[in-house]
Design a protein around this motif. Structure first.
Motif, PDB file in Angstrom:
ATOM      1  N   ASP A 240      16.118   8.572  -6.025  1.00  0.00           N
ATOM      2  CA  ASP A 240      15.232   7.732  -5.227  1.00  0.00           C
ATOM      3  C   ASP A 240      13.825   8.300  -5.227  1.00  0.00           C
ATOM      4  O   ASP A 240      13.631   9.488  -5.474  1.00  0.00           O
ATOM      5  CB  ASP A 240      15.713   7.648  -3.777  1.00  0.00           C
ATOM      6  N   ARG A 241      12.886   7.445  -4.947  1.00  0.00           N
ATOM      7  CA  ARG A 241      11.496   7.851  -4.756  1.00  0.00           C
ATOM      8  C   ARG A 241      11.167   7.718  -3.278  1.00  0.00           C
ATOM      9  O   ARG A 241      11.543   6.737  -2.628  1.00  0.00           O
ATOM     10  CB  ARG A 241      10.536   6.970  -5.571  1.00  0.00           C
ATOM     11  N   ILE A 242      10.471   8.713  -2.751  1.00  0.00           N
ATOM     12  CA  ILE A 242       9.966   8.636  -1.388  1.00  0.00           C
ATOM     13  C   ILE A 242       8.571   8.036  -1.469  1.00  0.00           C
ATOM     14  O   ILE A 242       7.751   8.463  -2.290  1.00  0.00           O
ATOM     15  CB  ILE A 242       9.917  10.014  -0.710  1.00  0.00           C
ATOM     16  N   MET A 243       8.327   7.045  -0.629  1.00  0.00           N
ATOM     17  CA  MET A 243       7.031   6.383  -0.600  1.00  0.00           C
ATOM     18  C   MET A 243       6.476   6.449   0.813  1.00  0.00           C
ATOM     19  O   MET A 243       7.233   6.483   1.784  1.00  0.00           O
ATOM     20  CB  MET A 243       7.142   4.937  -1.080  1.00  0.00           C
ATOM     21  N   ARG A 244       5.156   6.451   0.923  1.00  0.00           N
ATOM     22  CA  ARG A 244       4.504   6.540   2.230  1.00  0.00           C
ATOM     23  C   ARG A 244       3.387   5.506   2.327  1.00  0.00           C
ATOM     24  O   ARG A 244       2.655   5.266   1.374  1.00  0.00           O
ATOM     25  CB  ARG A 244       3.907   7.912   2.460  1.00  0.00           C
ATOM     26  N   LEU A 245       3.251   4.953   3.515  1.00  0.00           N
ATOM     27  CA  LEU A 245       2.147   4.070   3.852  1.00  0.00           C
ATOM     28  C   LEU A 245       1.425   4.669   5.035  1.00  0.00           C
ATOM     29  O   LEU A 245       2.027   4.918   6.081  1.00  0.00           O
ATOM     30  CB  LEU A 245       2.662   2.663   4.221  1.00  0.00           C
ATOM     31  N   GLU A 246       0.139   4.933   4.886  1.00  0.00           N
ATOM     32  CA  GLU A 246      -0.657   5.386   6.025  1.00  0.00           C
ATOM     33  C   GLU A 246      -1.007   4.156   6.855  1.00  0.00           C
ATOM     34  O   GLU A 246      -1.520   3.180   6.348  1.00  0.00           O
ATOM     35  CB  GLU A 246      -1.910   6.112   5.547  1.00  0.00           C
ATOM     36  N   LEU A 247      -0.677   4.236   8.136  1.00  0.00           N
ATOM     37  CA  LEU A 247      -0.899   3.118   9.038  1.00  0.00           C
ATOM     38  C   LEU A 247      -2.243   3.261   9.727  1.00  0.00           C
ATOM     39  O   LEU A 247      -2.771   2.398  10.302  1.00  0.00           O
ATOM     40  CB  LEU A 247       0.242   3.034  10.074  1.00  0.00           C
TER      41      LEU A 247
ATOM     42  N   GLY B 158       0.781  -1.231   0.000  1.00  0.00           N
ATOM     43  CA  GLY B 158       0.000   0.000   0.000  1.00  0.00           C
ATOM     44  C   GLY B 158       0.811   1.278   0.000  1.00  0.00           C
ATOM     45  O   GLY B 158       0.248   2.374   0.076  1.00  0.00           O
ATOM     46  N   PHE B 159       2.127   1.178  -0.104  1.00  0.00           N
ATOM     47  CA  PHE B 159       2.954   2.380  -0.178  1.00  0.00           C
ATOM     48  C   PHE B 159       2.670   3.092  -1.495  1.00  0.00           C
ATOM     49  O   PHE B 159       2.493   2.446  -2.531  1.00  0.00           O
ATOM     50  CB  PHE B 159       4.447   2.021  -0.130  1.00  0.00           C
ATOM     51  N   VAL B 160       2.651   4.422  -1.435  1.00  0.00           N
ATOM     52  CA  VAL B 160       2.467   5.236  -2.634  1.00  0.00           C
ATOM     53  C   VAL B 160       3.600   6.252  -2.726  1.00  0.00           C
ATOM     54  O   VAL B 160       4.125   6.724  -1.709  1.00  0.00           O
ATOM     55  CB  VAL B 160       1.094   5.961  -2.651  1.00  0.00           C
ATOM     56  N   GLU B 161       3.965   6.571  -3.951  1.00  0.00           N
ATOM     57  CA  GLU B 161       5.036   7.548  -4.165  1.00  0.00           C
ATOM     58  C   GLU B 161       4.534   8.939  -3.818  1.00  0.00           C
ATOM     59  O   GLU B 161       3.444   9.342  -4.234  1.00  0.00           O
ATOM     60  CB  GLU B 161       5.485   7.510  -5.623  1.00  0.00           C
ATOM     61  N   ILE B 162       5.354   9.683  -3.059  1.00  0.00           N
ATOM     62  CA  ILE B 162       4.966  11.043  -2.679  1.00  0.00           C
ATOM     63  C   ILE B 162       6.035  12.074  -3.023  1.00  0.00           C
ATOM     64  O   ILE B 162       5.845  13.259  -2.773  1.00  0.00           O
ATOM     65  CB  ILE B 162       4.613  11.145  -1.178  1.00  0.00           C
TER      66      ILE B 162
END
Length: 152
Positions: free
Chosen positions: A145-152, A127-131
């Motif tokens: 690099d790409r920064i990715m985020r997962l909302e927990l 569920g990580f998405v690129e931000i």
């Protein structure tokens, strides 16, 4: 194990001196070994046949910018190449997410090399998405690099 895993995956991309500098910074005395006793970092290892074959490390978000105090960074999730497909990566990711949630974290941040398609797909399955983008330095060589985020 950490040095070997990074080198197996990315070693051919860098000049030997840049690779050596990075490996010393990340995994030398002031890097991973110093973080083992730092309570702001959480580290989990995976073993097989009495040897370390993978690990995951989370800690305070180090990327530039304003990050919520409840964010955590997944710094590394490394598995030796000969252990790919053995379920170690998913077990380490499940641990990282569960540990973050148990600690009251609301999001997990990571960076991944733009050409590391295997890792990007792995993170996307969770569920990580690129931000955003991030310049990751390996010695004197900048990586995209790409920064990715997962909302927990």
């Amino acid at each position: 194990m950490a040095k070997r895993s990074f080198t197996e995956t990315f070693g051919t991309l860098y000049r030997p001196e840049d690779l050596a500098t990075f490996l010393d910074q990340a995994f030398g005395a002031a890097g991973l070994p110093a973080q083992l006793s730092d309570p702001t970092y959480k580290i989990r290892i995976a073993t097989a046949d009495g040897r370390i074959v993978g690990f995951a490390k989370t800690g305070p978000v180090a990327f530039p910018g304003d990050w919520p105090a409840t964010a955590v960074e997944l710094y590394q999730l490394y598995v030796l190449r000969d252990q790919h497909g053995a379920g170690i990566g998913p077990a380490l990711m499940d641990w990282a997410i569960a540990t973050a949630r148990a600690g009251g974290r609301t999001e997990m941040i990571l960076s991944v090399f733009v050409d590391n398609a295997r890792a990007i797909r792995f993170y996307q399955r969770y569920g990580f998405v690129e931000i955003g983008r991030y310049v990751f330095m390996v010695g004197e060589q900048p990586d995209d690099d790409r920064i990715m985020r997962l909302e927990l």
